[in-house]
Design a protein around this motif. Structure first.
Motif, PDB file in Angstrom:
ATOM      1  N   UNK B 276       0.811  -1.221   0.000  1.00  0.00           N
ATOM      2  CA  UNK B 276       0.000   0.000   0.000  1.00  0.00           C
ATOM      3  C   UNK B 276       0.845   1.273   0.000  1.00  0.00           C
ATOM      4  N   UNK B 277       0.270   2.314  -0.487  1.00  0.00           N
ATOM      5  CA  UNK B 277       1.018   3.565  -0.616  1.00  0.00           C
ATOM      6  C   UNK B 277       1.199   4.282   0.718  1.00  0.00           C
ATOM      7  N   UNK B 278       2.136   5.168   0.698  1.00  0.00           N
ATOM      8  CA  UNK B 278       2.374   5.990   1.877  1.00  0.00           C
ATOM      9  C   UNK B 278       2.077   7.440   1.539  1.00  0.00           C
ATOM     10  N   UNK B 279       1.904   8.224   2.554  1.00  0.00           N
ATOM     11  CA  UNK B 279       1.567   9.614   2.268  1.00  0.00           C
ATOM     12  C   UNK B 279       2.601  10.606   2.791  1.00  0.00           C
ATOM     13  N   UNK B 281       7.071  11.081   3.860  1.00  0.00           N
ATOM     14  CA  UNK B 281       8.350  10.379   3.838  1.00  0.00           C
ATOM     15  C   UNK B 281       8.704   9.958   5.248  1.00  0.00           C
ATOM     16  N   UNK B 282       9.128   8.720   5.339  1.00  0.00           N
ATOM     17  CA  UNK B 282       9.489   8.204   6.650  1.00  0.00           C
ATOM     18  C   UNK B 282      10.787   7.435   6.518  1.00  0.00           C
ATOM     19  N   UNK B 283      11.494   7.410   7.566  1.00  0.00           N
ATOM     20  CA  UNK B 283      12.814   6.811   7.480  1.00  0.00           C
ATOM     21  C   UNK B 283      13.178   6.205   8.824  1.00  0.00           C
ATOM     22  N   UNK B 312      12.638   1.216   6.817  1.00  0.00           N
ATOM     23  CA  UNK B 312      11.715   0.153   7.213  1.00  0.00           C
ATOM     24  C   UNK B 312      10.310   0.719   7.320  1.00  0.00           C
ATOM     25  N   UNK B 313       9.366  -0.001   6.829  1.00  0.00           N
ATOM     26  CA  UNK B 313       7.977   0.441   6.916  1.00  0.00           C
ATOM     27  C   UNK B 313       7.385   0.078   8.256  1.00  0.00           C
ATOM     28  N   UNK B 314       6.074   0.125   8.333  1.00  0.00           N
ATOM     29  CA  UNK B 314       5.458  -0.147   9.629  1.00  0.00           C
ATOM     30  C   UNK B 314       5.522  -1.631   9.947  1.00  0.00           C
ATOM     31  N   UNK B 315       5.665  -1.918  11.195  1.00  0.00           N
ATOM     32  CA  UNK B 315       5.660  -3.301  11.659  1.00  0.00           C
ATOM     33  C   UNK B 315       4.537  -3.404  12.661  1.00  0.00           C
TER      34      UNK B 315
END
Lengths: 191, 316
Positions: B276-279, B281-283, B312-315
């Protein structure tokens, strides 16, 4: 489960930011960088509630650090999804390098307490509250979004108070946050 | 405030510049003794700039990018490098490489394959790592095999090949030659001049994933706004890229004069395309160990680097 929001302003020290990010490196939480606006910290906090897809948000300041592993412990203790889950923090006075444990009695005064008292309970009557050492349920926090965006001082503490008065609050007896104090505005009281 | 070396876009000379973060954004002021001072916005998001952008930490640089020629066999509109037929002398190049013997050397230009002594330079250099090229020379299979003989027959071909949203046919021939030999390249550079081109570039990368294992994305936009109606900020590129690849690894991020880069690992690309897309920027995880560059003597004017080693995305 938890999004981490860091509000960054032009005044922030990059070395401290690097240390902050380094402390977060293994927490397995997405980090969102929010552009701070001059004199509007509350605005940034309110904006943080709208980023990310996870149900909880945690505010970390770019000049502070977390104690690695805390978010794993928080995830394990969220249980019945309280409005706020908070934990202990170490307060580091950068003027002399001393480390304290305490809570806030107003938005500028920290009451330093002995470590044996660290397992204190939420005390809404005496208005003792935690700094931004905790996670907030976004769904509940969004109710206070407008109020939050107008706040300038210790907004996360005030948000915690507002949410804690009407909702379930959970305490985790772990140290998870290192709050570096270097401003002249903060007063310390020893009890 | 950060002082740096920049390139004057009018006279193409290396000149001092100052980068300043303000409440209104991040601005660069070029101080050209000939053309005068110029000020322009580099990045609108201070948060992005602090977290990903310019860093000066010379102690941790372990690679050095070396321009060996000003000559080039293409005439790209977006290139900032001054073009001429002058080559640096082999002695000068080897002397510099020897001076930085504890660092990996990336050869660049112009187009380094235009240097008549390229093979001699590489064979005399103990710390050669990568050639930054447009790949046109490697469309010739004989030249490619000679280069492999010179650098050793490893799976990883020591080149970074620039691939644009509309790649040149010789670049594509080079990639297919590498595919036929079972080689992989470190980085493919995707030059993105508009947000529309990001999708196009990622599509092209998707066709060459077996060859291009690690992509460095760069925006060749002109910070002074001469080449576009709207300045394309790198934070926008990040957001757009993340909307296509929600979880990826950034291995390196460099901020140059008017060029920023993002690196993406191909091995994660395929499995992550459908996420799924993100909205925003995360790092996660930033280290102070950039793999490239910056030189004390400003041999190549990219004086900043920051390595973001894991994304890393959400866990849940």
């Amino acid at each position: 489960m938890i999004d981490i929001a860091i509000i960054i302003t032009p005044k922030d020290d990059e070395t401290k930011l690097q240390r902050c990010l380094y402390s977060l490196r293994n927490e397995q939480c997405p980090i969102y960088f929010i552009d701070g606006k001059q004199g509007k910290i509350g605005h940034g906090r309110a904006e943080s509630l709208n980023v990310g897809r996870n149900p909880y948000v945690s505010f970390v300041d770019p000049d502070d650090e977390i104690i690695p592993g805390i978010y794993g412990k928080i995830r394990a203790n969220l249980g019945f999804y309280p409005e706020v889950l908070y934990h202990n923090e170490l307060i580091v006075d950068s003027t002399n390098g001393t480390i304290h444990h305490g809570w806030m009695v107003d938005y500028t005064t920290i009451q330093v307490v002995p470590e044996r008292l660290r397992g204190f309970l939420w005390d809404s009557q005496n208005q003792r509250f935690a700094h931004h050492r905790g996670v907030f349920k976004k769904e509940s926090a969004l109710k206070y979004e407008k109020q939050l965006s107008k706040l300038h001082e210790c907004c996360e503490g005030q948000l915690m108070q507002m949410m804690g008065t009407n909702g379930e609050i959970k305490y985790l007896n772990e140290f998870g946050y290192i709050w570096n104090i270097h401003g002249k505005n903060t007063v310390m009281e020893w009890i | 405030m950060i002082t740096t070396v920049s390139i004057c876009l009018a006279c193409h000379k290396e000149i001092p510049a100052v980068i300043e973060e303000t409440w209104d954004g991040v601005f660069m002021t070029q101080k050209c003794p000939v053309c005068g001072d110029k000020k322009a916005i580099v990045e609108e998001s201070v948060a992005f700039h602090k977290a990903f952008g310019y860093r000066r930490n010379k102690k941790t640089f372990n690679s050095l990018m070396l321009d060996i020629t000003d000559a080039c066999n293409t005439n790209c509109k977006l290139c900032y490098h001054p073009r001429s037929d002058t080559h640096k002398g082999i002695i000068e190049i080897l002397r510099t490489a020897a001076k930085y013997s504890n660092r990996n050397i990336w050869l660049s230009g112009g187009e380094p394959t235009c240097h008549p002594e390229l093979f001699n330079i590489i064979s005399c250099m103990s710390n050669f790592k990568t050639l930054i090229t447009n790949g046109h020379a490697f469309a010739d299979m004989r030249y490619l095999q000679e280069f492999i003989e010179l650098t050793g027959d490893k799976k990883e071909f020591p080149c970074e090949i620039s691939i644009n949203p509309n790649p040149h046919k010789l670049t594509l021939e080079c990639l297919s030659n590498l595919r036929s030999l079972g080689k992989t390249i470190d980085c493919g550079m995707f030059s993105i001049s508009s947000l529309r081109n990001i999708e196009k570039s990622l599509d092209i990368w998707g066709q060459w994933l077996d060859v291009v294992t690690n992509a460095r994305i760069r925006t060749p936009f002109n910070v002074w706004g001469q080449q576009a109606n709207k300045t394309l900020f790198m934070s926008e590129v990040y957001k757009e890229v993340i909307s296509h690849i929600p979880r990826f690894v950034i291995t390196e991020d460099l901020g140059g004069n008017s060029i920023y880069n993002i690196n993406l690992k191909a091995d994660r690309y395929l499995s992550l395309c459908s996420a799924p897309n993100r909205n925003a920027f995360d790092v996660l995880a930033v280290s102070n160990a950039p793999d490239m560059l910056a030189d004390d003597n400003n041999i190549y004017p990219i004086p900043y680097g920051l390595m973001v080693n894991e994304f890393i995305g959400d866990v849940s």
